[in-house]
Design a protein around this motif. Sequence first.
Motif: not given
Length: 268
Positions: A83-87, A107-128
Motif C-alpha cells: 500500500a505504501l509503495l504502490g500509493a 486488511g484494515d491496517s493496509t486500508r489505513q495506509v492507503l487512506a493516509e495517502q488519499g486512496v479510499d479502499a474497501q476492506v472485508p469487515s470480518h475475516t481480513q
Amino acid sequence: MSFAGKKVLVIRPKALPQLGSDEFIEQLAATGANPLHLPVMRIDPFVVPLTAESASEPVEQIKTTVMALANYQVVIFFSRPAALLGADWIDHYWPQLPVGLQFFAVGDSTRQVLAEQGVDAQVPSHTQTSEGLLALPELQHLQDTKILICKGERGREFLADQLQQRGAQVDELNLYRRSPTNKHQEDIVRALQNGLNAVVAHSAELLESLLSQVPTVLHGDLFALPLVVPSERIADIATGKGFVNLQVANSAVPGDMVSALSRCYISD
C-alpha cells in the motif's frame, strides 16, 4: 492468562521505516510478554528511481504497469508495504486517479495506509484475509474485469487464481522483494537454547527460512513450542514440517494473532 515475562519469537521482517512501529509487537508487549523480534527475512522495496539510469528491470516493469493503470477496473493491495509503495508510485504518475477505479485492501491496517495517502479502499469487515476479500459482493462476477494485485514478490497466488476462475484478467505488481537474512541466526539459536515460550510465523516462507537457520539438533525443541499462524493453510504446512502444537488465528490482524497466542498453554 498472564503473559508476563514470556518469551515469544517473532520472525517476520521489520516494517519499512515510513510505516512506523509494528502494531503486532506493540500489542504483544502490552500483554506483558517479552517479544523477541528476530527477523529471518527482510523487505527490499522497489521505489520510484531518482534518475532513468538508476532504474532496474523490476522498477521498469512497475513503471510500465502503473502508467497503464487506467486499463484496470480493480486494484487490490495485499499488504502495508504494498500500500505504501504502490500509493507512492501511483501518485508519481497519476496526480489525479483514473475515473472508475475500485480499490480494495486485504486488511484494515493496509486500508489505513492507503487512506493516509488519499486512496479510499474497501476492506472485508470480518475475516481480513484473501478468503474474506473474495467473499465481498463486488468481487463475485468478474467476467472481462481487469484486476491489478499490488504485493511482494513470491507472494501467495491463491487470490489471483480465485479471481481468474471468476472470469477476471489478473496482473500482479511486485513492489518489494522479501529476501532471507541470517543476521539474527545466532540470537535465534541462543533463544532456543535458553528457553522460548512460543513462536509466531506470519507465512510459510518465514517458517522455511527459520528452519534453514536452526541447527537440526534443535529442531525437536523448536517443533515442540507453541506456534501461532494466521491460517489453516500455513498450519497444514507447519504440521508437515514437524510442528505439533499449533494455534490458528482468525487472520493476520494483530489482535487476532495475539488472541490466538492467548489460547496457547505456555510454560517454562
